[in-house]
Design an enzyme around this catalytic site. Structure first.
Site, PDB file in Angstrom:
ATOM      1  N   LYS A  13       0.710  -1.199  -0.100  1.00  0.00           N
ATOM      2  CA  LYS A  13       0.044  -0.047   0.012  1.00  0.00           C
ATOM      3  C   LYS A  13       0.857   1.148  -0.129  1.00  0.00           C
ATOM      4  O   LYS A  13       2.105   1.153   0.293  1.00  0.00           O
ATOM      5  CB  LYS A  13      -1.090  -0.105   1.118  1.00  0.00           C
ATOM      6  CG  LYS A  13      -1.931  -1.261   1.318  1.00  0.00           C
ATOM      7  CD  LYS A  13      -2.800  -1.053   2.433  1.00  0.00           C
ATOM      8  CE  LYS A  13      -3.922  -2.345   2.327  1.00  0.00           C
ATOM      9  NZ  LYS A  13      -4.525  -2.256   3.636  1.00  0.00           N
ATOM     10  N   TYR A  53     -12.230  -3.837  -3.249  1.00  0.00           N
ATOM     11  CA  TYR A  53     -12.922  -4.176  -2.086  1.00  0.00           C
ATOM     12  C   TYR A  53     -14.147  -4.841  -1.950  1.00  0.00           C
ATOM     13  O   TYR A  53     -14.452  -5.508  -1.170  1.00  0.00           O
ATOM     14  CB  TYR A  53     -12.630  -3.104  -1.088  1.00  0.00           C
ATOM     15  CG  TYR A  53     -11.253  -3.011  -0.385  1.00  0.00           C
ATOM     16  CD1 TYR A  53     -10.652  -3.837   0.299  1.00  0.00           C
ATOM     17  CD2 TYR A  53     -10.381  -1.972  -0.861  1.00  0.00           C
ATOM     18  CE1 TYR A  53      -9.285  -3.832   0.827  1.00  0.00           C
ATOM     19  CE2 TYR A  53      -9.044  -1.667  -0.558  1.00  0.00           C
ATOM     20  CZ  TYR A  53      -8.540  -2.649   0.285  1.00  0.00           C
ATOM     21  OH  TYR A  53      -7.249  -2.407   0.851  1.00  0.00           O
ATOM     22  N   ARG A 118      -0.961 -14.387   4.050  1.00  0.00           N
ATOM     23  CA  ARG A 118      -1.715 -14.005   5.108  1.00  0.00           C
ATOM     24  C   ARG A 118      -1.339 -14.250   6.413  1.00  0.00           C
ATOM     25  O   ARG A 118      -1.085 -13.388   7.291  1.00  0.00           O
ATOM     26  CB  ARG A 118      -3.238 -14.674   5.202  1.00  0.00           C
ATOM     27  CG  ARG A 118      -4.233 -14.312   4.172  1.00  0.00           C
ATOM     28  CD  ARG A 118      -4.626 -12.887   4.218  1.00  0.00           C
ATOM     29  NE  ARG A 118      -5.902 -13.047   5.082  1.00  0.00           N
ATOM     30  CZ  ARG A 118      -6.674 -12.068   4.975  1.00  0.00           C
ATOM     31  NH1 ARG A 118      -6.769 -10.949   4.132  1.00  0.00           N
ATOM     32  NH2 ARG A 118      -7.947 -11.934   5.962  1.00  0.00           N
ATOM     33  N   THR A 124      -5.347  -7.430  10.450  1.00  0.00           N
ATOM     34  CA  THR A 124      -5.648  -6.126  10.113  1.00  0.00           C
ATOM     35  C   THR A 124      -5.215  -5.273  10.849  1.00  0.00           C
ATOM     36  O   THR A 124      -4.447  -4.112  10.429  1.00  0.00           O
ATOM     37  CB  THR A 124      -7.273  -5.879  10.019  1.00  0.00           C
ATOM     38  OG1 THR A 124      -8.030  -7.028   9.068  1.00  0.00           O
ATOM     39  CG2 THR A 124      -7.505  -4.428   9.321  1.00  0.00           C
ATOM     40  N   ARG A 135       2.901  -6.725   9.437  1.00  0.00           N
ATOM     41  CA  ARG A 135       2.192  -5.652  10.125  1.00  0.00           C
ATOM     42  C   ARG A 135       2.585  -5.804  11.542  1.00  0.00           C
ATOM     43  O   ARG A 135       2.672  -4.278  12.334  1.00  0.00           O
ATOM     44  CB  ARG A 135       0.559  -5.855   9.949  1.00  0.00           C
ATOM     45  CG  ARG A 135       0.251  -5.694   8.716  1.00  0.00           C
ATOM     46  CD  ARG A 135      -1.361  -6.295   8.495  1.00  0.00           C
ATOM     47  NE  ARG A 135      -2.022  -5.725   7.144  1.00  0.00           N
ATOM     48  CZ  ARG A 135      -2.781  -6.418   6.878  1.00  0.00           C
ATOM     49  NH1 ARG A 135      -3.652  -7.273   7.542  1.00  0.00           N
ATOM     50  NH2 ARG A 135      -3.663  -6.227   5.719  1.00  0.00           N
ATOM     51  N   ASN A 155      -1.822  -0.310   7.525  1.00  0.00           N
ATOM     52  CA  ASN A 155      -1.151  -1.416   7.535  1.00  0.00           C
ATOM     53  C   ASN A 155      -0.394  -2.058   6.575  1.00  0.00           C
ATOM     54  O   ASN A 155      -0.147  -3.181   6.316  1.00  0.00           O
ATOM     55  CB  ASN A 155      -2.387  -2.378   7.994  1.00  0.00           C
ATOM     56  CG  ASN A 155      -3.305  -2.569   7.196  1.00  0.00           C
ATOM     57  OD1 ASN A 155      -3.375  -2.088   5.901  1.00  0.00           O
ATOM     58  ND2 ASN A 155      -4.474  -3.295   7.490  1.00  0.00           N
ATOM     59  N   HIS A 158      -1.846  -5.305   1.613  1.00  0.00           N
ATOM     60  CA  HIS A 158      -3.245  -6.202   1.244  1.00  0.00           C
ATOM     61  C   HIS A 158      -2.853  -7.429   0.751  1.00  0.00           C
ATOM     62  O   HIS A 158      -1.843  -7.567   0.132  1.00  0.00           O
ATOM     63  CB  HIS A 158      -4.158  -5.472   0.189  1.00  0.00           C
ATOM     64  CG  HIS A 158      -5.068  -6.119  -0.142  1.00  0.00           C
ATOM     65  ND1 HIS A 158      -6.364  -6.481   0.459  1.00  0.00           N
ATOM     66  CD2 HIS A 158      -5.343  -7.193  -1.380  1.00  0.00           C
ATOM     67  CE1 HIS A 158      -7.015  -7.226   0.022  1.00  0.00           C
ATOM     68  NE2 HIS A 158      -6.501  -7.843  -1.064  1.00  0.00           N
ATOM     69  N   GLU A 169      -9.153 -11.196  -7.555  1.00  0.00           N
ATOM     70  CA  GLU A 169      -8.525 -10.044  -7.203  1.00  0.00           C
ATOM     71  C   GLU A 169      -7.292 -10.001  -8.306  1.00  0.00           C
ATOM     72  O   GLU A 169      -6.847  -8.879  -8.810  1.00  0.00           O
ATOM     73  CB  GLU A 169      -7.818  -9.997  -5.894  1.00  0.00           C
ATOM     74  CG  GLU A 169      -9.000  -9.857  -4.757  1.00  0.00           C
ATOM     75  CD  GLU A 169      -8.412  -9.583  -3.404  1.00  0.00           C
ATOM     76  OE1 GLU A 169      -7.309  -9.511  -3.227  1.00  0.00           O
ATOM     77  OE2 GLU A 169      -9.288  -9.435  -2.468  1.00  0.00           O
TER      78      GLU A 169
HETATM   79  P1  AMP Z   1      -9.425  -5.910   5.529  1.00  0.00           P
HETATM   80  O1  AMP Z   1     -10.181  -6.212   3.879  1.00  0.00           O
HETATM   81  O2  AMP Z   1     -10.160  -6.277   6.778  1.00  0.00           O
HETATM   82  O3  AMP Z   1      -8.008  -5.842   5.243  1.00  0.00           O
HETATM   83  O4  AMP Z   1      -9.865  -4.189   5.102  1.00  0.00           O
HETATM   84  C1  AMP Z   1      -9.393  -3.408   4.076  1.00  0.00           C
HETATM   85  C2  AMP Z   1      -8.674  -2.296   4.719  1.00  0.00           C
HETATM   86  O5  AMP Z   1      -9.083  -1.294   5.173  1.00  0.00           O
HETATM   87  C3  AMP Z   1      -7.636  -2.674   5.828  1.00  0.00           C
HETATM   88  O6  AMP Z   1      -6.508  -3.361   5.608  1.00  0.00           O
HETATM   89  C4  AMP Z   1      -7.262  -1.381   6.546  1.00  0.00           C
HETATM   90  O7  AMP Z   1      -6.198  -0.497   5.876  1.00  0.00           O
HETATM   91  C5  AMP Z   1      -8.701  -0.676   6.380  1.00  0.00           C
HETATM   92  N1  AMP Z   1      -9.554  -0.874   7.458  1.00  0.00           N
HETATM   93  C6  AMP Z   1     -10.308  -1.921   7.808  1.00  0.00           C
HETATM   94  N2  AMP Z   1     -11.361  -1.909   8.970  1.00  0.00           N
HETATM   95  C7  AMP Z   1     -10.924  -0.657   9.425  1.00  0.00           C
HETATM   96  C8  AMP Z   1     -11.173   0.314  10.422  1.00  0.00           C
HETATM   97  N3  AMP Z   1     -12.164  -0.296  11.237  1.00  0.00           N
HETATM   98  N4  AMP Z   1     -11.031   1.690  10.681  1.00  0.00           N
HETATM   99  C9  AMP Z   1     -10.068   1.988   9.626  1.00  0.00           C
HETATM  100  N5  AMP Z   1      -9.659   1.206   8.312  1.00  0.00           N
HETATM  101  C10 AMP Z   1     -10.156   0.030   8.332  1.00  0.00           C
END
Ligand code: AMP
Length: 200
Positions: A13, A53, A118, A124, A135, A155, A158, A169
């Site tokens: 990212k 996403y 992963r 996350t 991370r 973080n 992805h 993806e």
């Molecule tokens: P994920 O698919 O769970 O990785 O979510 C996508 C991305 O969104 C994460 O890698 C973070 O960068 C961001 N993200 C996920 N949950 C949150 C949250 N509660 N608040 C802020 N950013 C978030």
């Protein structure tokens, strides 16, 4: 299909690029024995990020529920516990984050690629990611910090969640002919049945 042909998508990212962690992140996957079969640096558009996403119809629910679970564990009070309301806001800030600078999109191939990537990437939220993960080791962000400043969690990386998501993806980021079929010498040691190519 032999498990060694599994492929998964990884994106470094904008914060990973800005932190000069491209080499470190790639190195972790290389050292595990995975093979890079596609890579590109680009600044994705907002549409591309939103589509990425929402390829998984469950993403909104799962991501919202993850936030609620993390809040319960830490005794935090959220403005709403509706996973879809939470994710609507996340998607907005996430698009801002992911389009803020260049990213490096890659496809990695090898046995259990999705699961192992992963594992190396970690959970996350960097604050609660295990030590030893990308991370957990290289960034200190948290849900609380992201909420306080109304921004996405930074973080670094992805990684696709499941083998099915990986396929969708990869198609979203790469044309078929941008993903290469080739052998790495080390695959003889990783996958050959008889290990019979070592002695002269
Ligand atoms: P994920 O698919 O769970 O990785 O979510 C996508 C991305 O969104 C994460 O890698 C973070 O960068 C961001 N993200 C996920 N949950 C949150 C949250 N509660 N608040 C802020 N950013 C978030």
């Amino acid at each position: 299909m032999h498990p060694k042909f599994e492929r998964t998508l990884v994106i470094i990212k904008p914060d990973g690029v800005q932190r000069s962690l491209i080499g470190e992140i790639i190195g972790r996957f290389e050292k595990l024995g995975l093979k890079m079969v596609a890579a590109k640096m680009c600044v994705p558009t907002a549409e591309h990020v939103e589509k990425h996403y929402t390829l998984d119809p469950e993403w909104r629910r799962i991501t919202g529920e993850k936030r609620v679970k993390a809040a319960k564990e830490k005794g935090e009070k959220l403005a709403t516990e509706d996973p879809f309301e939470i994710t609507a806001k996340i998607l907005e800030v996430l698009i801002k984050y992911m389009t803020s600078g260049p990213v490096v999109a890659m496809v990695w191939q090898g046995a259990h690629a999705t699961e192992l990537v992963r594992k190396i990437v970690g959970g996350t939220e960097p604050r609660s990611s295990d030590v030893g993960t990308i991370r957990g080791d290289y960034v200190l962000d948290s849900y609380v910090m992201a909420d306080t400043d109304s921004r996405a969690i930074r973080n670094l990386v992805h990684a696709s969640g499941t083998a099915k998501e990986s396929e969708a993806e990869i198609k979203h980021w790469f044309k078929d002919d941008e993903v290469l079929d080739y052998k790495l010498v080390q695959e003889s040691i990783l996958y050959d049945v008889n290990l019979d190519g070592i002695f002269e």
